[in-house]
Motif scaffolding. Structure first.
Motif, PDB file in Angstrom:
ATOM      1  N   PHE A 175       1.147  -1.219  -0.237  1.00 43.66           N
ATOM      2  CA  PHE A 175       0.017  -0.154  -0.030  1.00 43.66           C
ATOM      3  C   PHE A 175       1.430   1.396  -0.054  1.00 43.66           C
ATOM      4  O   PHE A 175       0.677   2.400  -0.592  1.00 43.66           O
ATOM      5  N   PHE A 176       1.564   1.499   0.684  1.00 45.03           N
ATOM      6  CA  PHE A 176       2.569   2.718   0.843  1.00 45.03           C
ATOM      7  C   PHE A 176       3.907   2.812  -0.319  1.00 45.03           C
ATOM      8  O   PHE A 176       4.410   3.660  -0.354  1.00 45.03           O
ATOM      9  N   HIS A 193       2.841   2.777  -2.849  1.00 47.38           N
ATOM     10  CA  HIS A 193       2.527   4.245  -4.445  1.00 47.38           C
ATOM     11  C   HIS A 193       2.436   5.227  -3.595  1.00 47.38           C
ATOM     12  O   HIS A 193       1.671   6.412  -4.350  1.00 47.38           O
ATOM     13  N   ALA A 194       2.642   5.202  -2.273  1.00 48.67           N
ATOM     14  CA  ALA A 194       2.524   6.705  -1.724  1.00 48.67           C
ATOM     15  C   ALA A 194       3.854   7.763  -2.273  1.00 48.67           C
ATOM     16  O   ALA A 194       5.009   7.374  -1.631  1.00 48.67           O
ATOM     17  N   ARG A 195       3.268   8.900  -1.763  1.00 48.20           N
ATOM     18  CA  ARG A 195       4.312  10.082  -2.119  1.00 48.20           C
ATOM     19  C   ARG A 195       4.166  10.897  -1.559  1.00 48.20           C
ATOM     20  O   ARG A 195       2.789  10.946  -0.888  1.00 48.20           O
ATOM     21  N   LYS A 245      -7.961  12.462  -4.706  1.00 44.09           N
ATOM     22  CA  LYS A 245      -6.566  11.947  -4.099  1.00 44.09           C
ATOM     23  C   LYS A 245      -7.006  11.166  -2.305  1.00 44.09           C
ATOM     24  O   LYS A 245      -8.147  11.863  -1.928  1.00 44.09           O
ATOM     25  N   TYR A 274      -5.033  11.072   1.210  1.00 39.16           N
ATOM     26  CA  TYR A 274      -4.074  11.452   2.459  1.00 39.16           C
ATOM     27  C   TYR A 274      -4.231  10.680   3.254  1.00 39.16           C
ATOM     28  O   TYR A 274      -5.719  10.603   3.976  1.00 39.16           O
ATOM     29  N   GLU A 301       0.099  10.650   0.239  1.00 33.32           N
ATOM     30  CA  GLU A 301      -0.604  11.104  -1.107  1.00 33.32           C
ATOM     31  C   GLU A 301      -0.855   9.357  -1.961  1.00 33.32           C
ATOM     32  O   GLU A 301      -0.123   9.730  -2.104  1.00 33.32           O
ATOM     33  N   TRP A 302      -2.329   9.231  -2.219  1.00 30.87           N
ATOM     34  CA  TRP A 302      -2.574   8.375  -3.828  1.00 30.87           C
ATOM     35  C   TRP A 302      -3.227   8.789  -4.366  1.00 30.87           C
ATOM     36  O   TRP A 302      -4.497   9.844  -4.245  1.00 30.87           O
ATOM     37  N   GLU A 303      -3.393   8.816  -5.459  1.00 29.71           N
ATOM     38  CA  GLU A 303      -3.498   9.229  -6.404  1.00 29.71           C
ATOM     39  C   GLU A 303      -5.223   8.269  -7.026  1.00 29.71           C
ATOM     40  O   GLU A 303      -5.280   6.852  -6.673  1.00 29.71           O
ATOM     41  N   GLU A 361      -5.217   4.950  -9.449  1.00 28.63           N
ATOM     42  CA  GLU A 361      -3.842   3.946  -9.186  1.00 28.63           C
ATOM     43  C   GLU A 361      -3.695   3.397  -8.085  1.00 28.63           C
ATOM     44  O   GLU A 361      -3.856   1.865  -7.882  1.00 28.63           O
ATOM     45  N   LEU A 362      -4.870   4.225  -6.994  1.00 29.93           N
ATOM     46  CA  LEU A 362      -5.087   3.062  -5.505  1.00 29.93           C
ATOM     47  C   LEU A 362      -5.881   1.992  -6.376  1.00 29.93           C
ATOM     48  O   LEU A 362      -6.199   0.465  -5.326  1.00 29.93           O
TER      49      LEU A 362
END
Ligand SMILES: Nc1ncnc2c1ncn2[C@@H]1O[C@@H]2COP(=O)(O)O[C@H]2[C@H]1O
Length: 319
Positions: free
Chosen positions: A184-185, A187-189, A208, A210, A277-279, A282-283
């Motif tokens: 999961f993480f 892919h996080a920014r 997004k 958060y 944050e994740w799109e 994508e998620l």
């Protein structure tokens, strides 16, 4: 020719005594292979040249006089080993079918494969086709197990920064295994919001998700600007829109799904707040490929919403 049948007869007698493969069809291919060789106790023994082209009576008498006792012995030992392998392979398969842990299931499948291949090899005449297919299946299973082991190793040795998030965010208690957390993480920014910066605006499309690492966010009422709640660290923002987005996508997989609108205004409370944050898109793709991860997120979100609800109740009592 007579010699062939004599050897076959001896072999046949030995087999019947040993209780091995009493079917005539299964013994037939051996008639030709036994022209020059004879198997005993797992070794292929060459038949002496002088026995190969003698008549039946000659072969029998030479066997007796020269004491080739192995030629009339049963192959109970090797036979029982082969059948033992076969039984053990089936037991492993039964346990594999009853198992839900992917790692254990694959380990059992490998054991079952190895034992089944041993059975195919040690039976009176090895069957090479299933042995070769078994090797291929074993390699595939080996690769998948290696991948699982690498994932587990990475998860158990995650960077300290991620370990801190995992522990402080109570991911373990809230349904995330370490492997799922890493997936999961990964892919996080990281992003930063400065004080009073808008994170979500009621009625505006959210794209997004958060996760607050440090600092607080404030939820306000759009109409009168009243403070509704405080979102502390280790909580999500935008999970409501995301869950609805995933649900809509499941219903209409083919269609282009419009993004969901945020349910509240959320602004950064402190000077700066650090978030991940994740799109959404994508998620969503990652989760649709991994049902366990999707379930873990749903469980975490339900804990998250419970905390938010309790915090909102406390804020409501204060005002
Ligand atoms: N009353 C509330 N208390 C805490 N958080 C809220 C509250 N209302 C909305 N939120 C959060 O603010 C987010 C706004 O976008 P979402 O509706 O996607 O998801 C929402 C929640 O994460």
């Amino acid at each position: 020719m007579a010699c062939y049948f004599s050897v076959a007869r001896i072999t046949w007698a030995g087999r019947c005594r040993g209780g091995l493969l009493p079917s005539a069809s299964s013994s037939l291919p051996l008639f030709s292979s036994f022209q020059r060789t004879h198997q005993h106790a797992g070794h292929r023994l060459r038949l002496p040249l002088n026995l190969r082209y003698k008549s039946t009576n000659n072969v029998d008498s030479t066997i007796k006089s020269k004491g080739y006792k192995f030629m009339t012995k049963s192959r109970t030992g090797i036979g029982s080993f082969a059948s033992l392998c076969s039984h053990a392979a089936s037991i492993c398969t039964v346990f594999a079918y009853c198992n839900t842990d992917m790692f254990e299931l694959r380990c059992l499948a490998i054991s079952s494969g190895v034992l089944a291949m041993s059975f195919q090899y040690f039976r009176p005449q090895p069957l090479w086709i299933p042995i070769r297919w078994g090797c291929l299946i074993l390699c595939i299973n080996g690769c998948m197990i290696t991948q699982l082991l690498i994932e587990r190793h990475r998860a158990n040795h995650m960077p300290p920064e991620l370990k801190k998030i995992y522990d402080e965010g109570s991911f373990d208690e809230r349904g995330f295994s370490k492997v799922q957390f890493m997936k999961f993480f990964k892919h996080a920014r990281r992003t930063v919001f400065v004080g009073k910066e808008i994170i979500s605006e009621e009625g505006r499309e959210m794209n997004k998700l958060y996760y607050i690492l440090d600092g607080n966010a404030t939820v306000t009422c759009k109409t009168d600007g009243r403070k509704l709640a405080t979102i502390p660290p280790h909580c999500f923002i935008g999970e409501l829109s995301f869950l609805l987005h995933v649900q809509d996508h499941k219903r209409n997989e083919q269609k282009q799904i419009p993004l969901k609108k945020a349910s509240a205004d959320v602004v950064a409370e402190n000077k700066t707040i650090h978030v991940l944050e994740w799109e959404f898109d994508e998620l969503r793709k990652i989760m649709s490929a991994d049902r366990d991860l999707s379930n873990a997120f749903a469980i975490y979100s339900s804990h998250d919403m419970r905390n938010k609800l309790l915090s909102a109740n406390t804020e409501g009592r204060r005002t």
